[in-house]
Design a protein around this motif. Sequence first.
Motif: not given
Length: 229
Positions: A139-146
């Motif tokens: 939950g340290d980031v909401d979104v990952v683009i990959n």
Amino acid sequence: MDDYAPFSFTDGGRTLGLSVDVMDRLADLTGLQIIPVRGQWDELIPMLQNGDIDIMANMSYRPEREAFARFTEPYHTIPNVVFTQSDSLNYTRLEDLGDYRLAIGAGIYYEDAVKEILGTNNLLTFSAQEPMFQALAKGDVDVVINALHSGNYWIHELGISGVRIAGELLLPGFTGEDLRFGIRPTLPPLADILNQALASISPTEQRTIETRWLGATARRADQPSGRIE
């Protein structure tokens, strides 16, 4: 790259993946001796620029990269997508992510475009894939683009539950991640040699390699071939 599964990664001291299989096939076809050099993206790029390595896999073509690389034709093209655990995220364009904490790979070819649109306040860059998806799990980031297949690999490998694909990253001038080999500019004939070898890999061989790492890709002859977005 050490952790760009399923395209290249290290397992038990061995270098494996789709890009590795393609390069091994090119070595068979050309007689070139390939000596693997492993590292992270931000380690390998300077090595190519400095002439410490001759070929770098998993590179996407961008005009600004022509200053330090000659590119082969693509050997695979994959979409980049938006991974999230948020049920409320309604994604249709990059601007929709403005209020979310976003993670992308450091030095990825669309990094500048994302920064230009979203700024850097909520943007985190990661030099490795695994910690980026660990941040999503915690939950340290909401979104990952990959890249689609790489993201799916790490979600499965780390056992992250509740992740969904909100949509595909669509930016002007970016049609997906075109995986190519980047060649040291002082060796321009090498790009031509590899392109000729790539062109000689049969569709059946290509499907075999893709199926090994990405899952079944073959289509029955009687199935319609219409494009689905």
